[in-house]
Write a protein that holds these residues in place. Structure first.
Motif, PDB file in Angstrom:
ATOM      1  N   TRP B  64       0.720  -1.371  -0.001  1.00 22.38           N
ATOM      2  CA  TRP B  64      -0.132   0.013   0.067  1.00 22.38           C
ATOM      3  C   TRP B  64       0.753   1.370  -0.135  1.00 22.38           C
ATOM      4  O   TRP B  64       0.324   2.142  -0.523  1.00 22.38           O
ATOM      5  CB  TRP B  64      -0.883   0.021   1.165  1.00 22.38           C
ATOM      6  N   GLY B  68       1.160   4.349  -2.682  1.00 25.05           N
ATOM      7  CA  GLY B  68       1.161   5.850  -2.552  1.00 25.05           C
ATOM      8  C   GLY B  68       0.082   5.811  -1.533  1.00 25.05           C
ATOM      9  O   GLY B  68      -0.499   7.181  -1.269  1.00 25.05           O
ATOM     10  N   LEU B  69      -0.603   4.853  -1.108  1.00 25.72           N
ATOM     11  CA  LEU B  69      -1.686   5.171  -0.191  1.00 25.72           C
ATOM     12  C   LEU B  69      -1.544   5.016   1.142  1.00 25.72           C
ATOM     13  O   LEU B  69      -2.417   5.725   1.954  1.00 25.72           O
ATOM     14  CB  LEU B  69      -2.763   3.654  -0.596  1.00 25.72           C
ATOM     15  N   HIS B  70      -0.222   4.686   1.476  1.00 26.26           N
ATOM     16  CA  HIS B  70       0.154   4.981   3.173  1.00 26.26           C
ATOM     17  C   HIS B  70       1.396   5.790   2.849  1.00 26.26           C
ATOM     18  O   HIS B  70       2.111   5.421   2.064  1.00 26.26           O
ATOM     19  CB  HIS B  70       0.587   3.281   3.679  1.00 26.26           C
ATOM     20  N   PRO B  87      -0.827   8.386  -4.866  1.00 27.10           N
ATOM     21  CA  PRO B  87      -0.982   7.724  -5.684  1.00 27.10           C
ATOM     22  C   PRO B  87      -0.359   8.112  -7.226  1.00 27.10           C
ATOM     23  O   PRO B  87      -0.536   9.244  -7.397  1.00 27.10           O
ATOM     24  CB  PRO B  87      -2.337   7.540  -5.969  1.00 27.10           C
ATOM     25  N   MET B  93      -3.252  -0.623  -8.775  1.00 30.62           N
ATOM     26  CA  MET B  93      -3.331  -1.744  -7.592  1.00 30.62           C
ATOM     27  C   MET B  93      -4.439  -2.436  -7.832  1.00 30.62           C
ATOM     28  O   MET B  93      -5.482  -2.249  -8.534  1.00 30.62           O
ATOM     29  CB  MET B  93      -3.670  -0.806  -6.227  1.00 30.62           C
ATOM     30  N   PHE B  95      -6.636  -5.261  -5.934  1.00 30.95           N
ATOM     31  CA  PHE B  95      -7.243  -5.663  -4.366  1.00 30.95           C
ATOM     32  C   PHE B  95      -7.493  -7.027  -4.243  1.00 30.95           C
ATOM     33  O   PHE B  95      -7.853  -7.726  -5.092  1.00 30.95           O
ATOM     34  CB  PHE B  95      -7.991  -4.697  -3.955  1.00 30.95           C
ATOM     35  N   ASN B  99     -12.639  -6.104  -5.320  1.00 36.92           N
ATOM     36  CA  ASN B  99     -13.076  -5.032  -5.089  1.00 36.92           C
ATOM     37  C   ASN B  99     -13.821  -3.998  -6.342  1.00 36.92           C
ATOM     38  O   ASN B  99     -13.544  -2.966  -6.574  1.00 36.92           O
ATOM     39  CB  ASN B  99     -11.779  -4.154  -4.689  1.00 36.92           C
ATOM     40  N   PRO B 113     -11.533   4.286 -13.532  1.00 35.70           N
ATOM     41  CA  PRO B 113     -10.656   5.041 -13.541  1.00 35.70           C
ATOM     42  C   PRO B 113     -10.402   6.183 -14.515  1.00 35.70           C
ATOM     43  O   PRO B 113     -10.257   7.285 -14.584  1.00 35.70           O
ATOM     44  CB  PRO B 113      -9.401   3.882 -13.791  1.00 35.70           C
ATOM     45  N   ILE B 116     -12.560   9.034 -13.002  1.00 33.20           N
ATOM     46  CA  ILE B 116     -11.643   9.705 -12.104  1.00 33.20           C
ATOM     47  C   ILE B 116     -10.683  10.513 -12.772  1.00 33.20           C
ATOM     48  O   ILE B 116     -10.378  11.750 -12.291  1.00 33.20           O
ATOM     49  CB  ILE B 116     -11.023   8.767 -11.241  1.00 33.20           C
ATOM     50  N   LYS B 117     -10.007   9.965 -13.966  1.00 33.55           N
ATOM     51  CA  LYS B 117      -8.955  10.927 -14.561  1.00 33.55           C
ATOM     52  C   LYS B 117      -9.597  12.031 -15.468  1.00 33.55           C
ATOM     53  O   LYS B 117      -8.784  12.580 -16.135  1.00 33.55           O
ATOM     54  CB  LYS B 117      -7.890  10.069 -15.027  1.00 33.55           C
ATOM     55  N   SER B 159      -7.550  -2.310 -14.041  1.00 33.69           N
ATOM     56  CA  SER B 159      -6.202  -1.839 -13.755  1.00 33.69           C
ATOM     57  C   SER B 159      -5.554  -1.563 -15.000  1.00 33.69           C
ATOM     58  O   SER B 159      -4.997  -0.658 -15.339  1.00 33.69           O
ATOM     59  CB  SER B 159      -5.597  -2.727 -12.810  1.00 33.69           C
TER      60      SER B 159
END
Lengths: 282, 264
Positions: B64, B68-70, B87, B93, B95, B99, B113, B116-117, B159
């Motif tokens: 994670w 770039g999630l953590h 991210p 990613m 999952f 998911n 995706p 979102i982009k 993905s």
């Protein structure tokens, strides 16, 4: 609104085999779609005929006085003859409900969305929301009448105050259902906080939002009628007062019938919207 | 076949991702957890790297962080020379348990995706990928109408649709039955060979790791550390039945011994 909410859900429901939506479980048995056979329809109609006919017969046989309980035929007649005088009141009631509910529901929804992002603020505000939920807003109407007079303002304020907290408390329950993996998924594609809200949080909360809207609108209807009875010169609630004071029971029951139709329509509308938007949840 | 496949020969030694002294502490109700302790890995371009370890060894935390999630408590992660703190579009990613969003049909899940982009979905690429994983014709189905394997294939398409160069996979097939799992492992091997993506794959199954990986990073728990790095030089493509050959079983046994004999 998120475009995800406009998802067409073509397969479920149409087959008549889908699981109940979280709201209106009882409704789905009535409205299970094309799978209902002609025989079932026949039975449903027959039962209605028997109940209405039986009431009519019982009232006539037992010679129940008109001012205690009018027979269905008298109520039907009253509905037809009084319609020219009733419909403006019906419009008034519907307008008050629609405006009050829209204000209350929007504020409730936005508040739920914001407040669930800040657990501490949520703890502070929740007791007041519970206070609003549990206190009958009708009690405020005489007070509001003192301030605003017998116009529509006190009624709309009361409706908003009755429905808003219902929408809020249920929506908040929905927004608290966080699925960290789904949020992480959106973030991994670079989603902003707002995108996570519209694409993940709202759809995820939608089943509970729909419950809130349905309960809130029914509460709104009750409060509208009550407020009209307490402090109104117009509306169906006012007509209830008027006809009962004149002991015109068929007309009184005609108004009750109209109110029942409004209530059931609200239920059906939200049931159908809920079925369309929340059928993914089984 | 699916994308510009980076020639694996000259890329063999170039480093794609670097994990440099990664440490992670976090607080829980029951006290502090030391999830990662000074983990350093160089992931080669186009490599299939498996992170193998028992639960609680910090492999998910590490993955994670690579996504770039953590954040990390210490050390850093780089893609090429770029430090990863959030991210990155080159990194996708995959999952556990697919998911997928249950309120969207398969096509709209794959378009997520792009939405979102704020891009138009690359229909041609999506259709090619759907065909490749055998999901053609299922576009209007909802996740709950699909089997676990189909769901995970859909998430792989989601993905790959945005064409990342690194795929991070977090125990993607852990919830599948053994038969479907073999099938998915074959598929991911084929996709990897066709696309030349760099794949970092988490598993706690030793045989899955040996089957898939070029290199296995064996991790130990509490705190999460690298116990060993094992090269797997079995020829590719590896058929499912390779898992019953003595050579394969020896490798699995060797790794098992490594994990068993580590003092903890």
């Amino acid at each position: 609104m998120d475009s995800a909410l406009q998802d067409k859900i073509p397969t479920f429901g149409a087959k008549g085999q889908k699981a109940d939506v979280s709201l209106g479980g009882g409704m789905s048995s009535l409205m299970s779609g094309p799978s209902r056979s002609a025989f079932e329809i026949f039975i449903i109609i027959m039962v209605a005929v028997v109940i209405i006919g039986g009431t009519e017969l019982a009232i006539r046989l037992l010679e129940v006085p008109l001012y205690i309980f009018p027979p269905p035929s008298a109520i039907g007649m009253a509905l037809v003859t009084e319609w020219p005088f009733l419909w403006p009141h019906l419009v008034t009631t519907l307008c008050e409900l629609l405006i009050g509910f829209s204000i209350g529901a929007s504020v409730g929804f936005v508040l739920a969305a914001v407040i669930t992002q800040f657990p501490f603020a949520e703890k502070i505000i929740t007791p007041y929301i519970l206070l609003l939920v549990t206190t009958p807003m009708l009690a405020l109407v005489p007070l509001l009448v003192l301030r605003f007079g017998f116009g529509w303002e006190p009624r709309i304020i009361a409706v908003a105050l009755a429905s808003g907290p219902m929408v809020m408390i249920n929506s908040a329950t929905g927004f608290r259902r966080v699925d960290l993996a789904k949020i992480a998924l959106a973030r991994s594609f670079g989603a902003s906080t707002f995108q996570i809200f519209t694409k993940i949080r709202i759809p995820m909360a939608m089943p509970m939002i729909m419950v809130g809207l349905m309960v809130g609108s029914i509460f709104g209807l009750l409060t509208t009628v009550g407020a009209e009875m307490v402090g109104g010169a117009e509306g169906l609630g006012n007509r209830l007062n008027y006809y009962s004071s004149m002991i015109r029971m068929p007309q009184f029951f005609a108004v009750i019938t109209l109110l029942a139709v409004i209530g059931i329509s609200i239920y059906v509308i939200f049931f159908l919207i809920g079925k369309k938007w929340t059928s993914w949840e089984s | 076949m699916l994308a510009a496949s980076g020639s694996s020969v000259d890329a063999q030694n170039s480093v794609k991702m670097t994990v440099d002294g990664a440490s992670k502490f976090y607080q829980t109700r029951s006290g502090g957890v030391h999830a990662l302790d000074d983990v350093s890995i160089k992931v080669r371009e186009g490599e299939f790297l498996c992170l193998l370890g028992p639960s609680g060894c910090g492999k998910s935390t590490l993955l994670w962080s690579m996504a770039g999630l953590h954040g990390l408590s210490g050390g850093e992660i780089r893609l090429g020379s770029e430090k990863i703190t959030k991210p990155h579009p080159e990194i996708a990613m995959i999952f556990q348990e697919a998911n997928l969003l249950p309120w969207r049909n398969l096509a709209r899940n794959i378009e997520l995706p792009f939405e979102i982009k704020k891009q138009d979905p690359d229909r041609e690429r999506i259709n090619k990928l759907l065909k490749r994983v055998g999901l053609e014709g299922f576009e209007t189905k909802y996740p709950r109408e699909l089997s676990g394997g189909m769901q995970q294939r859909a998430s792989i398409v989601r993905s790959l649709a945005v064409n990342p160069s690194v795929l991070l996979m977090d125990e993607p097939f852990g919830a599948l039955d053994a038969f479907t799992r073999d099938e998915m492992n074959l598929l991911i091997q084929e996709i990897w060979m066709e696309t030349g993506k760099t794949i970092i794959f988490i598993t706690h199954s030793i045989s899955e790791a040996v089957f898939l990986a070029d290199r296995i990073v064996v991790m130990s728990a509490r705190p999460g550390r690298i116990a060993n790095i094992v090269d797997v030089d079995l020829p590719r493509p590896r058929p499912v039945k390779i898992q019953t050959t003595p050579d394969f079983l020896d490798r699995v046994e060797a790794i098992k011994a490594m994990i068993d004999h580590r003092p903890s």
